[in-house]
Design a protein around this motif. Structure first.
Motif, PDB file in Angstrom:
ATOM      1  N   ILE A  43      27.015  70.298  81.726  1.00  0.00           N
ATOM      2  CA  ILE A  43      25.937  70.943  82.477  1.00  0.00           C
ATOM      3  C   ILE A  43      25.001  69.855  82.996  1.00  0.00           C
ATOM      4  O   ILE A  43      24.569  68.997  82.225  1.00  0.00           O
ATOM      5  N   PRO A  44      24.693  69.875  84.308  1.00  0.00           N
ATOM      6  CA  PRO A  44      23.790  68.842  84.847  1.00  0.00           C
ATOM      7  C   PRO A  44      22.420  68.874  84.171  1.00  0.00           C
ATOM      8  O   PRO A  44      21.948  69.923  83.725  1.00  0.00           O
ATOM      9  N   GLY A  45      21.784  67.739  84.130  1.00  0.00           N
ATOM     10  CA  GLY A  45      20.503  67.609  83.450  1.00  0.00           C
ATOM     11  C   GLY A  45      19.401  68.461  84.038  1.00  0.00           C
ATOM     12  O   GLY A  45      18.575  69.020  83.311  1.00  0.00           O
ATOM     13  N   TYR A  46      19.360  68.572  85.374  1.00  0.00           N
ATOM     14  CA  TYR A  46      18.298  69.363  85.985  1.00  0.00           C
ATOM     15  C   TYR A  46      18.463  70.852  85.660  1.00  0.00           C
ATOM     16  O   TYR A  46      17.470  71.573  85.569  1.00  0.00           O
ATOM     17  N   VAL A  47      19.693  71.306  85.461  1.00  0.00           N
ATOM     18  CA  VAL A  47      19.896  72.704  85.072  1.00  0.00           C
ATOM     19  C   VAL A  47      19.383  72.930  83.653  1.00  0.00           C
ATOM     20  O   VAL A  47      18.736  73.954  83.377  1.00  0.00           O
ATOM     21  N   LEU A  48      19.634  71.993  82.776  1.00  0.00           N
ATOM     22  CA  LEU A  48      19.108  72.103  81.406  1.00  0.00           C
ATOM     23  C   LEU A  48      17.586  72.066  81.408  1.00  0.00           C
ATOM     24  O   LEU A  48      16.938  72.811  80.663  1.00  0.00           O
ATOM     25  N   ALA A  49      17.009  71.213  82.250  1.00  0.00           N
ATOM     26  CA  ALA A  49      15.553  71.131  82.325  1.00  0.00           C
ATOM     27  C   ALA A  49      14.964  72.431  82.871  1.00  0.00           C
ATOM     28  O   ALA A  49      13.957  72.930  82.354  1.00  0.00           O
ATOM     29  N   LEU A  50      15.591  73.004  83.897  1.00  0.00           N
ATOM     30  CA  LEU A  50      15.110  74.271  84.435  1.00  0.00           C
ATOM     31  C   LEU A  50      15.235  75.395  83.407  1.00  0.00           C
ATOM     32  O   LEU A  50      14.353  76.243  83.297  1.00  0.00           O
ATOM     33  N   ALA A  51      16.310  75.393  82.642  1.00  0.00           N
ATOM     34  CA  ALA A  51      16.474  76.404  81.601  1.00  0.00           C
ATOM     35  C   ALA A  51      15.410  76.246  80.514  1.00  0.00           C
ATOM     36  O   ALA A  51      14.881  77.243  80.000  1.00  0.00           O
ATOM     37  N   ALA A  52      15.081  75.008  80.181  1.00  0.00           N
ATOM     38  CA  ALA A  52      14.042  74.767  79.175  1.00  0.00           C
ATOM     39  C   ALA A  52      12.677  75.235  79.673  1.00  0.00           C
ATOM     40  O   ALA A  52      11.911  75.857  78.925  1.00  0.00           O
ATOM     41  N   VAL A  53      12.379  74.976  80.937  1.00  0.00           N
ATOM     42  CA  VAL A  53      11.099  75.421  81.504  1.00  0.00           C
ATOM     43  C   VAL A  53      11.046  76.944  81.551  1.00  0.00           C
ATOM     44  O   VAL A  53      10.023  77.557  81.211  1.00  0.00           O
ATOM     45  N   ALA A  54      12.138  77.575  81.961  1.00  0.00           N
ATOM     46  CA  ALA A  54      12.168  79.041  82.020  1.00  0.00           C
ATOM     47  C   ALA A  54      11.994  79.646  80.629  1.00  0.00           C
ATOM     48  O   ALA A  54      11.263  80.632  80.456  1.00  0.00           O
ATOM     49  N   ALA A  55      12.640  79.066  79.635  1.00  0.00           N
ATOM     50  CA  ALA A  55      12.492  79.573  78.269  1.00  0.00           C
ATOM     51  C   ALA A  55      11.062  79.380  77.772  1.00  0.00           C
ATOM     52  O   ALA A  55      10.512  80.252  77.099  1.00  0.00           O
ATOM     53  N   TRP A  56      10.458  78.238  78.113  1.00  0.00           N
ATOM     54  CA  TRP A  56       9.075  78.003  77.673  1.00  0.00           C
ATOM     55  C   TRP A  56       8.127  78.990  78.350  1.00  0.00           C
ATOM     56  O   TRP A  56       7.216  79.518  77.726  1.00  0.00           O
ATOM     57  N   LEU A  57       8.331  79.231  79.639  1.00  0.00           N
ATOM     58  CA  LEU A  57       7.463  80.173  80.338  1.00  0.00           C
ATOM     59  C   LEU A  57       7.601  81.589  79.781  1.00  0.00           C
ATOM     60  O   LEU A  57       6.624  82.336  79.718  1.00  0.00           O
ATOM     61  N   LYS A  58       8.803  81.962  79.397  1.00  0.00           N
ATOM     62  CA  LYS A  58       9.002  83.303  78.857  1.00  0.00           C
ATOM     63  C   LYS A  58       8.398  83.450  77.463  1.00  0.00           C
ATOM     64  O   LYS A  58       7.818  84.485  77.129  1.00  0.00           O
ATOM     65  N   TYR A  59       8.536  82.432  76.628  1.00  0.00           N
ATOM     66  CA  TYR A  59       8.125  82.534  75.219  1.00  0.00           C
ATOM     67  C   TYR A  59       6.912  81.677  74.893  1.00  0.00           C
ATOM     68  O   TYR A  59       6.682  81.357  73.728  1.00  0.00           O
ATOM     69  N   ARG A  60       6.117  81.311  75.894  1.00  0.00           N
ATOM     70  CA  ARG A  60       4.957  80.456  75.611  1.00  0.00           C
ATOM     71  C   ARG A  60       3.945  81.215  74.761  1.00  0.00           C
ATOM     72  O   ARG A  60       3.827  82.442  74.846  1.00  0.00           O
ATOM     73  N   PRO A  61       3.188  80.500  73.941  1.00  0.00           N
ATOM     74  CA  PRO A  61       2.204  81.159  73.081  1.00  0.00           C
ATOM     75  C   PRO A  61       1.085  81.785  73.908  1.00  0.00           C
ATOM     76  O   PRO A  61       0.685  81.260  74.945  1.00  0.00           O
ATOM     77  N   ALA A  62       0.609  82.896  73.427  1.00  0.00           N
ATOM     78  CA  ALA A  62      -0.508  83.582  74.098  1.00  0.00           C
ATOM     79  C   ALA A  62      -1.770  82.758  73.923  1.00  0.00           C
ATOM     80  O   ALA A  62      -1.972  82.119  72.885  1.00  0.00           O
ATOM     81  N   PRO A  63      -2.655  82.765  74.907  1.00  0.00           N
ATOM     82  CA  PRO A  63      -3.905  82.019  74.752  1.00  0.00           C
ATOM     83  C   PRO A  63      -4.749  82.608  73.617  1.00  0.00           C
ATOM     84  O   PRO A  63      -4.813  83.812  73.434  1.00  0.00           O
ATOM     85  N   VAL A  64      -5.408  81.721  72.914  1.00  0.00           N
ATOM     86  CA  VAL A  64      -6.219  82.132  71.768  1.00  0.00           C
ATOM     87  C   VAL A  64      -7.647  82.366  72.261  1.00  0.00           C
ATOM     88  O   VAL A  64      -8.219  81.546  72.983  1.00  0.00           O
ATOM     89  N   ALA A  65      -8.216  83.481  71.865  1.00  0.00           N
ATOM     90  CA  ALA A  65      -9.591  83.800  72.243  1.00  0.00           C
ATOM     91  C   ALA A  65     -10.548  82.897  71.484  1.00  0.00           C
ATOM     92  O   ALA A  65     -10.297  82.522  70.337  1.00  0.00           O
ATOM     93  N   PRO A  66     -11.659  82.541  72.089  1.00  0.00           N
ATOM     94  CA  PRO A  66     -12.646  81.721  71.384  1.00  0.00           C
ATOM     95  C   PRO A  66     -13.176  82.462  70.138  1.00  0.00           C
ATOM     96  O   PRO A  66     -13.190  83.677  70.090  1.00  0.00           O
ATOM     97  N   ALA A  67     -13.664  81.708  69.182  1.00  0.00           N
ATOM     98  CA  ALA A  67     -14.126  82.290  67.927  1.00  0.00           C
ATOM     99  C   ALA A  67     -15.371  83.149  68.109  1.00  0.00           C
ATOM    100  O   ALA A  67     -15.572  84.117  67.378  1.00  0.00           O
ATOM    101  N   GLY A  68     -16.202  82.833  69.081  1.00  0.00           N
ATOM    102  CA  GLY A  68     -17.435  83.581  69.268  1.00  0.00           C
ATOM    103  C   GLY A  68     -17.258  84.873  70.050  1.00  0.00           C
ATOM    104  O   GLY A  68     -18.152  85.692  70.134  1.00  0.00           O
TER     105      GLY A  68
END
Length: 68
Positions: free
Chosen positions: A42-67
């Protein structure tokens, strides 16, 4: 159990572990080699695009400030 029985059990266990370790590990190493060959095809750019797509789908939700 006497000492002779224990020594025979230890020798048998040693031979079992030493004799069967490499044949038991062979399918795992072959599977890893096959996976490496598939990933290498598998070409490297395809693996990189798959990694970015997976990160965008499963990225952590932003944390609300404590206050808030």
């Amino acid at each position: 159990m006497n000492l002779r029985s224990i020594s025979w059990l230890l020798v048998g266990g040693y031979l079992l572990v030493v004799g069967l370790w490499h044949p038991a590990l062979a399918p795992v190493s072959l599977a890893a080699a096959g996976l490496g060959a598939v990933i290498a095809a598998i070409p490297g750019y395809v693996l990189a695009l798959a990694a970015v797509a997976a990160w965008l789908k499963y990225r952590p939700a932003p944390v609300a400030p404590a206050g808030a």
